[in-house]
Design an enzyme around this catalytic site. Structure first.
Site, short mmCIF file in Angstrom:
data_model
loop_
_atom_site.label_atom_id
_atom_site.label_comp_id
_atom_site.label_asym_id
_atom_site.label_seq_id
_atom_site.Cartn_x
_atom_site.Cartn_y
_atom_site.Cartn_z
N LYS A 13 -117.90 -77.52 -38.54
CA LYS A 13 -119.00 -77.83 -39.47
C LYS A 13 -120.08 -76.75 -39.43
O LYS A 13 -120.49 -76.24 -40.46
CB LYS A 13 -119.64 -79.20 -39.12
CG LYS A 13 -118.67 -80.37 -39.22
CD LYS A 13 -119.36 -81.70 -38.96
CE LYS A 13 -119.91 -81.86 -37.55
NZ LYS A 13 -118.89 -81.84 -36.49
N ARG A 88 -124.19 -89.68 -39.33
CA ARG A 88 -123.08 -89.92 -38.42
C ARG A 88 -122.78 -91.41 -38.27
O ARG A 88 -121.87 -91.77 -37.53
CB ARG A 88 -123.42 -89.37 -37.04
CG ARG A 88 -122.70 -88.04 -36.71
CD ARG A 88 -123.29 -87.59 -35.42
NE ARG A 88 -122.56 -86.74 -34.58
CZ ARG A 88 -122.77 -85.43 -34.44
NH1 ARG A 88 -123.60 -84.81 -35.20
NH2 ARG A 88 -122.12 -84.76 -33.52
N ARG A 127 -115.95 -73.11 -27.02
CA ARG A 127 -117.10 -72.69 -27.86
C ARG A 127 -118.16 -72.01 -27.00
O ARG A 127 -118.48 -72.45 -25.90
CB ARG A 127 -117.70 -73.91 -28.55
CG ARG A 127 -119.02 -73.59 -29.25
CD ARG A 127 -119.41 -74.65 -30.26
NE ARG A 127 -119.46 -75.99 -29.73
CZ ARG A 127 -119.56 -77.09 -30.49
NH1 ARG A 127 -119.59 -76.98 -31.80
NH2 ARG A 127 -119.62 -78.27 -29.94
N ARG A 160 -122.43 -74.80 -24.00
CA ARG A 160 -123.23 -76.03 -24.07
C ARG A 160 -122.82 -77.00 -22.97
O ARG A 160 -121.63 -77.17 -22.70
CB ARG A 160 -123.04 -76.70 -25.44
CG ARG A 160 -123.97 -76.18 -26.51
CD ARG A 160 -123.61 -76.68 -27.89
NE ARG A 160 -123.41 -78.12 -28.01
CZ ARG A 160 -123.12 -78.73 -29.17
NH1 ARG A 160 -123.01 -78.01 -30.28
NH2 ARG A 160 -122.94 -80.02 -29.21
N ARG A 171 -117.46 -87.99 -27.09
CA ARG A 171 -117.93 -87.62 -28.43
C ARG A 171 -116.88 -87.96 -29.48
O ARG A 171 -117.22 -88.40 -30.59
CB ARG A 171 -118.28 -86.12 -28.46
CG ARG A 171 -119.55 -85.83 -27.66
CD ARG A 171 -119.67 -84.39 -27.29
NE ARG A 171 -119.93 -83.52 -28.42
CZ ARG A 171 -119.85 -82.20 -28.38
NH1 ARG A 171 -119.55 -81.60 -27.25
NH2 ARG A 171 -120.10 -81.49 -29.44
P1 ADP Z 1 -118.81 -78.30 -35.19
O1 ADP Z 1 -120.11 -77.78 -35.75
O2 ADP Z 1 -118.04 -79.11 -36.19
O3 ADP Z 1 -118.98 -79.02 -33.88
P2 ADP Z 1 -118.23 -75.47 -34.71
O4 ADP Z 1 -118.46 -74.84 -36.06
O5 ADP Z 1 -119.27 -75.24 -33.68
O6 ADP Z 1 -117.90 -77.05 -34.89
O7 ADP Z 1 -116.79 -74.96 -34.20
C1 ADP Z 1 -116.27 -75.42 -32.95
C2 ADP Z 1 -115.51 -74.27 -32.27
O8 ADP Z 1 -114.35 -73.96 -33.03
C3 ADP Z 1 -116.33 -72.99 -32.16
O9 ADP Z 1 -116.00 -72.35 -30.94
C4 ADP Z 1 -115.84 -72.15 -33.35
O10 ADP Z 1 -115.94 -70.76 -33.09
C5 ADP Z 1 -114.38 -72.60 -33.48
N1 ADP Z 1 -113.89 -72.62 -34.86
C6 ADP Z 1 -114.58 -73.05 -35.96
N2 ADP Z 1 -113.79 -72.95 -37.07
C7 ADP Z 1 -112.60 -72.46 -36.66
C8 ADP Z 1 -111.37 -72.13 -37.33
N3 ADP Z 1 -111.23 -72.33 -38.64
N4 ADP Z 1 -110.35 -71.65 -36.57
C9 ADP Z 1 -110.49 -71.49 -35.23
N5 ADP Z 1 -111.61 -71.76 -34.54
C10 ADP Z 1 -112.67 -72.24 -35.24
P1 AMP Z 2 -123.64 -81.65 -32.47
O1 AMP Z 2 -124.48 -80.43 -32.24
O2 AMP Z 2 -123.52 -82.03 -33.92
O3 AMP Z 2 -122.32 -81.56 -31.76
O4 AMP Z 2 -124.45 -82.86 -31.78
C1 AMP Z 2 -124.71 -82.87 -30.38
C2 AMP Z 2 -125.23 -84.24 -29.96
O5 AMP Z 2 -126.47 -84.53 -30.63
C3 AMP Z 2 -124.32 -85.44 -30.33
O6 AMP Z 2 -123.29 -85.62 -29.38
C4 AMP Z 2 -125.34 -86.58 -30.34
O7 AMP Z 2 -125.69 -86.99 -29.04
C5 AMP Z 2 -126.57 -85.91 -30.96
N1 AMP Z 2 -126.58 -86.02 -32.44
C6 AMP Z 2 -126.50 -85.02 -33.35
N2 AMP Z 2 -126.57 -85.49 -34.59
C7 AMP Z 2 -126.67 -86.84 -34.50
C8 AMP Z 2 -126.74 -87.90 -35.45
N3 AMP Z 2 -126.72 -87.67 -36.77
N4 AMP Z 2 -126.82 -89.17 -34.97
C9 AMP Z 2 -126.86 -89.43 -33.65
N5 AMP Z 2 -126.77 -88.48 -32.72
C10 AMP Z 2 -126.68 -87.18 -33.12
#
Ligand code: ADP
Ligand code: AMP
Length: 221
Positions: A13, A88, A127, A160, A171
């Site tokens: 995302k 969410r 990540r 993280r 999660r």
């Molecule tokens: P989210 O915001 O949904 O939690 P991220 O954008 O942070 O996900 O992506 C999660 C991990 O997957 C990161 O390490 C990112 O670099 C990797 N990633 C994202 N998109 C792809 C893809 N299309 N192919 C391979 N790895 C990806």
């Molecule tokens: P993310 O960066 O989207 O992976 O979110 C990290 C953490 O933040 C999640 O595991 C939740 O604990 C909290 N969080 C982020 N967005 C929300 C949301 N919309 N509602 C509730 N908790 C959230």
């Protein structure tokens, strides 16, 4: 235009939201980033949300709704917002709809990134993020040019604390129980386009961009 990017943790995302926001002149609004910034600044709110985030649970609706809706209603970019990580839960989605409706706005499109659970653990544990500019890397699939260092500003990348296999399990469970029903909610409103999130980043981006362009075209027609 207001776009929601939906998908499990690690679906990509944030990776896509940055690119899509840039392409369409939208404000990228990540609820996770907003919460992490609060923690970093040591605010009272940051302290209240810490234990939820560290355990992989969702932060209570009333907290996140209050924090995000003010930002959605006053976007820093006039074109609108691209929401990443919010809503969410159904209660969050309903609060978002009600607030937008009061401002004569709406959610125009939901881009649902589809990635199987088997891929998620590897995506999340690998990540690495830049603490300075927020750029997101993956140790295997999207490594920086120099290991552990951000390509853009040279900062040392961080892992993280909630990106561990144990917290990912929680999660994912939260996602299945609380966020998954949102797909049906938005599908019933005819807003969902599914994009395969397992393809390469540029391919996913191309598909999502096409869908948003098509919706923009419909809105202008
Ligand atoms: P989210 O915001 O949904 O939690 P991220 O954008 O942070 O996900 O992506 C999660 C991990 O997957 C990161 O390490 C990112 O670099 C990797 N990633 C994202 N998109 C792809 C893809 N299309 N192919 C391979 N790895 C990806
Ligand atoms: P993310 O960066 O989207 O992976 O979110 C990290 C953490 O933040 C999640 O595991 C939740 O604990 C909290 N969080 C982020 N967005 C929300 C949301 N919309 N509602 C509730 N908790 C959230």
């Amino acid at each position: 235009m207001n776009v929601v990017v939906l998908g499990p943790p690690g679906a990509g995302k944030g990776t896509q939201a940055v690119r899509l926001a840039e392409a369409f002149g939208l404000q990228h609004l990540s609820s996770g980033d907003v919460l992490r910034a609060e923690r970093q600044s040591g605010t009272e709110l940051g302290g209240r949300v810490a234990r939820y985030m560290d355990s992989g649970a969702l932060v209570p609706d009333e907290i996140i709704v209050e924090v995000i809706l003010v930002r959605v209603l006053k976007p820093t970019r006039p074109a609108g917002v691209l929401l990443d990580g919010f809503p969410r839960t159904l209660a969050q989605a309903e609060a978002l709809d009600a607030a937008l409706a009061r401002a004569d706005k709406r959610v125009d499109l939901v881009v649902s990134l589809v990635v199987a659970d088997e891929l998620i653990v590897d995506r999340i544990t690998g990540r690495r993020v830049c603490p300075t500019c927020g750029a997101v890397y993956h140790v295997k699939s999207l490594p920086p040019r120099k290991a552990g260092v951000c390509d853009k500003d040279g900062a040392v990348l961080v892992h993280r604390t909630d990106d561990t296999a144990a917290v990912v399990k929680e999660r994912l469970a939260a996602y299945q129980a609380q966020t998954r029903p949102l797909e049906v909610y938005y599908r019933n409103k005819g807003l969902v386009v599914e994009v395969d999130g397992t393809s390469e980043v540029d391919t996913v981006f191309g598909r999502a961009k096409k869908e948003i362009s098509a919706r923009l075209g419909e809105a202008r027609a």
